[in-house]
Scaffold this motif. Structure first.
Motif, mmCIF file in Angstrom:
data_model
loop_
_atom_site.group_PDB
_atom_site.id
_atom_site.type_symbol
_atom_site.label_atom_id
_atom_site.label_comp_id
_atom_site.label_asym_id
_atom_site.label_seq_id
_atom_site.Cartn_x
_atom_site.Cartn_y
_atom_site.Cartn_z
ATOM 1 N N UNK A 105 35.939 26.492 42.604
ATOM 2 C CA UNK A 105 36.064 26.359 44.060
ATOM 3 C C UNK A 105 37.444 25.837 44.454
ATOM 4 N N UNK A 106 37.962 24.911 43.682
ATOM 5 C CA UNK A 106 39.300 24.378 43.931
ATOM 6 C C UNK A 106 40.351 25.486 43.799
ATOM 7 N N UNK A 107 40.235 26.257 42.716
ATOM 8 C CA UNK A 107 41.214 27.315 42.462
ATOM 9 C C UNK A 107 41.097 28.454 43.466
ATOM 10 N N UNK A 108 39.872 28.860 43.800
ATOM 11 C CA UNK A 108 39.691 29.954 44.754
ATOM 12 C C UNK A 108 40.142 29.539 46.150
ATOM 13 N N UNK A 109 39.888 28.277 46.506
ATOM 14 C CA UNK A 109 40.404 27.787 47.776
ATOM 15 C C UNK A 109 41.919 27.801 47.802
ATOM 16 N N UNK A 110 42.515 27.410 46.675
ATOM 17 C CA UNK A 110 43.977 27.440 46.585
ATOM 18 C C UNK A 110 44.505 28.857 46.670
ATOM 19 N N UNK A 111 43.757 29.819 46.104
ATOM 20 C CA UNK A 111 44.213 31.211 46.165
ATOM 21 C C UNK A 111 44.209 31.728 47.599
ATOM 22 N N UNK A 112 43.238 31.285 48.386
ATOM 23 C CA UNK A 112 43.224 31.646 49.803
ATOM 24 C C UNK A 112 44.428 31.028 50.509
ATOM 25 N N UNK A 135 44.967 40.570 54.375
ATOM 26 C CA UNK A 135 44.011 39.572 54.844
ATOM 27 C C UNK A 135 42.576 40.012 54.568
ATOM 28 N N UNK A 136 42.317 41.276 54.674
ATOM 29 C CA UNK A 136 40.985 41.785 54.322
ATOM 30 C C UNK A 136 40.739 41.676 52.818
ATOM 31 N N UNK A 137 41.810 41.795 52.039
ATOM 32 C CA UNK A 137 41.681 41.671 50.583
ATOM 33 C C UNK A 137 41.230 40.265 50.181
ATOM 34 N N UNK A 138 41.578 39.268 50.974
ATOM 35 C CA UNK A 138 41.173 37.902 50.642
ATOM 36 C C UNK A 138 39.660 37.737 50.613
ATOM 37 N N UNK A 139 38.945 38.637 51.271
ATOM 38 C CA UNK A 139 37.483 38.541 51.301
ATOM 39 C C UNK A 139 36.908 38.627 49.890
ATOM 40 N N UNK A 140 37.546 39.421 49.030
ATOM 41 C CA UNK A 140 37.042 39.567 47.663
ATOM 42 C C UNK A 140 37.029 38.230 46.938
ATOM 43 N N UNK A 141 38.104 37.462 47.051
ATOM 44 C CA UNK A 141 38.183 36.168 46.366
ATOM 45 C C UNK A 141 37.386 35.093 47.102
ATOM 46 N N UNK A 142 37.487 35.067 48.416
ATOM 47 C CA UNK A 142 36.744 34.052 49.160
ATOM 48 C C UNK A 142 35.242 34.305 49.056
ATOM 49 N N UNK A 143 34.846 35.570 48.902
ATOM 50 C CA UNK A 143 33.422 35.875 48.725
ATOM 51 C C UNK A 143 32.875 35.246 47.453
ATOM 52 N N UNK A 144 33.655 35.310 46.378
ATOM 53 C CA UNK A 144 33.244 34.655 45.133
ATOM 54 C C UNK A 144 33.124 33.147 45.355
ATOM 55 N N UNK A 145 34.082 32.602 46.111
ATOM 56 C CA UNK A 145 34.041 31.179 46.399
ATOM 57 C C UNK A 145 32.833 30.777 47.220
ATOM 58 N N UNK A 146 32.468 31.594 48.197
ATOM 59 C CA UNK A 146 31.294 31.293 49.018
ATOM 60 C C UNK A 146 30.044 31.245 48.150
ATOM 61 N N UNK A 147 29.927 32.189 47.216
ATOM 62 C CA UNK A 147 28.767 32.194 46.313
ATOM 63 C C UNK A 147 28.775 30.937 45.440
ATOM 64 N N UNK A 148 29.931 30.600 44.890
ATOM 65 C CA UNK A 148 30.028 29.399 44.042
ATOM 66 C C UNK A 148 29.711 28.125 44.824
#
Length: 597
Positions: free
Chosen positions: A330-337, A545-558
């Motif tokens: 979650x820390x890393x995916x948030x940082x990626x956003x 910006x739409x591409x960020x959904x792929x990574x943030x989606x994983x974060x939301x699940x986590x």
């Protein structure tokens, strides 16, 4: 002095008689590696401990060196183009950023693990000295290769400066770690939040130019180094493990795993950073470094897991803690956003919104994403209860707001500014919660340095992957949208077809001389071409910006599996500081004298 009774090896300023050797509990092999447990309840702390020079001076050192570690690159990054124009041009300018990223990412794990084993004091003093030397080299750099060398030293030093979480997590009660982390992030306001403005100010409004950034960092690094020397005295190696064992620890350390792991991580990050910038993605340079780096990282994990090592670089037992692993993700995916904004927002400002404004306006506007992150981090510092539910909410909202940036275009600057600031604030809120939980949820606080070091390296690695994806998507989309929209708009406005290449060169340079060199260009044609260029760029940014959904989606699940640490928020202090001269003093029973360890 022979009758003096002195201090427990807890590294505190409280005085207790040391138990006879026969009464000392026998430690298992793993406990010996981790060292003695120095945890003490807040109620047992010496009176005035949190007002002591050691504590206050250490907190000042932590904050200032954190700011210097961030600013070592953040202050220079917005003005690299001006630096290149002054002491370049050099095709290796990208290495200024790569060198800092590589040394910092690799160093975080090394500093964390080694300082857990051998004591933190000299690692942090040494890191600040390295950063100071790096700033001196950078400030006097006659060319880009010298600047790269300086940033390499700065990155190495920043590995300890950005390991603030392990230090601050040890010396404050666990329940106050969120606030303590928030305190550290406050130091990031001038060094990160307003970095573009400060950098632009030195370039446009000072006589020293870009070198002034490093002059300031030299002075601040010197001050922080002095504070570490004067005030920070955590438990030493002898306090942790007993006298006379350092040679054995050095002998048993995991040198093979360290070499393989460090080399693998460097090659992976290097390949990802090269791709699309220094070399094409299909080039042998990029493919070979990524493949070899990946193979070495796999070999490293297998070696650490099955090598039966006495002192591994990364104890694999850390990864059996599911809550810690989820927190790191979650820390890393948030940082990626966040990195999506760090990459896209300044570029969007320059391309879509800076027309008719001064360079300083662009600098101030570019600060919005970093300032939003810092604002969110400070807000999140106060919400220490039910952090798992907070993470679910803030991660989702921040991700949704960031994706909604895809609706922005050249006509919506206010909407873009508001969205980027609020989205960044929610991601910053997520950042401080997870970065603090990562220090709390570990099974043994004696491994806080290792845990946070590995977390920092993982954050850099995952963020680099995500940043690479964003950069590739942006580059590919711009290669499609600009040729599709701009030439046709220019031709319709009356520009000769032979001048289209010159127009693209002029809009990239942005200087009056470049515009004057475009044959057949009129103000009306220029306005039409610029607008088409902005529309084409806006379409590309929207895609990213739409591409960020792929990574943030994983974060939301986590986030649904984020650990609840309420039961761990005690008033215990993992490590206390001692004054100079109060290191463990034990009575030499054989001679009747004393021995200072």
């Amino acid at each position: 002095m022979a009758d003096t009774k002195e201090i427990v090896p807890a590294g505190t300023v409280s005085h207790h008689e040391i138990a006879p050797e026969a009464e000392k509990p026998q430690l298992s092999h793993e406990e010996e590696l981790r060292g003695r447990d120095f945890t003490i309840s807040e109620i047992n702390l010496p009176k005035g401990y949190f007002r002591s020079a050691s504590f206050l001076g250490s907190m000042f050192a932590i904050g200032l060196s954190f700011g210097c570690g961030v600013g070592g690159f953040a202050l220079a990054a917005p003005i690299l183009g001006f630096i290149d124009a002054d002491i370049g041009p050099d095709p290796n300018l990208t290495w200024v950023a790569i060198s800092y990223l590589l040394t910092n990412s690799v160093g975080l794990t090394l500093v964390g693990r080694l300082s857990d084993l051998f004591g933190r004091r000299w690692f942090f003093i040494g890191g600040n000295i390295l950063a100071t030397l790096g700033c001196i080299v950078s400030a006097t750099a006659p060319n880009i290769p010298a600047l790269i060398a300086g940033e390499t030293l700065i990155g190495l030093g920043a590995a300890s400066q950005l390991s603030y979480a392990s230090v601050i997590g040890e010396i404050v009660p666990t329940e106050y770690r969120f606030l303590a982390q928030g305190y550290a992030f406050l130091w990031g306001i001038p060094f990160s939040g307003f970095a573009p403005v400060i950098g632009y100010s030195f370039v446009f409004q000072s006589s020293v130019g870009w070198r002034g950034v490093f002059y300031v960092l030299i002075a601040l690094n010197v001050v922080s180094t002095l504070c570490w020397v004067l005030f920070y005295r955590p438990p030493t190696f002898n306090m942790k493990h007993g006298k006379g064992r350092k040679t054995q620890f050095v002998k048993d350390f995991d040198y093979i795993g360290t070499f393989v792991g460090v080399l693998g991580l460097i090659l992976l990050l290097m390949g990802l950073s090269w791709g699309g910038s220094l070399h094409p993605w299909k080039s042998a340079h990029v493919i070979s470094t990524i493949v070899v780096g990946f193979v070495l990282m796999v070999a490293f994990v297998l070696y650490e897991t099955f090598g039966n090592l006495k002192e591994p670089l990364i104890p694999m037992r850390l990864f059996r803690n599911t809550g810690w692993v989820i927190t790191i993700l979650l820390w890393a995916l948030g940082a990626s956003v966040y990195y999506a904004m760090a990459i896209l927002w300044p570029s969007m400002v320059a391309t879509l919104y800076s027309s008719g404004h001064s360079s300083m306006w662009a600098g101030w506007t570019s600060c919005l994403s970093n300032c939003g992150i810092l604002f969110g981090e400070y807000c999140g510092a106060w919400g220490k209860k039910k952090t798992n539910y907070q993470i679910m909410v803030v991660f989702f909202i921040g991700s949704a707001l960031l994706a909604s940036m895809a609706t922005c275009n050249p006509d919506t600057p206010v909407r873009a500014m508001v969205l980027v600031f609020i989205a960044a604030a929610f991601i910053g809120y997520n950042e401080i919660l997870n970065s603090t939980v990562a220090t709390i949820v570990i099974d043994d606080q004696r491994e806080i340095g290792t845990a946070t070091g590995v977390a920092g390296s993982a954050r850099s690695f995952i963020s680099t992957i995500c940043s690479t994806v964003y950069t590739v998507v942006l580059t590919n989309r711009l290669a499609e949208t600009r040729p599709a929209k701009v030439p046709s708009a220019l031709l319709a406005a009356g520009l000769p077809s032979t001048s289209i290449v010159a127009f693209f060169a002029a809009i990239t340079a942005g200087t009056p001389a470049a515009w004057a060199a475009v044959p057949g260009l009129t103000p009306a044609i220029q306005a039409a071409g610029v607008r088409a260029y902005q529309d084409a760029s806006s379409s590309a940014y929207s895609t990213v910006f739409l591409t960020t959904i792929a990574f943030s989606g994983i974060g939301v699940i986590c986030s649904f599996f984020a650990p609840n640490v309420d039961h761990l928020l005690t008033k215990d202090v993992a490590v206390t500081l001692h004054e100079r001269g109060t290191e463990m003093i034990v009575k030499d029973r054989a001679t009747g004298g004393e021995e200072k360890v």
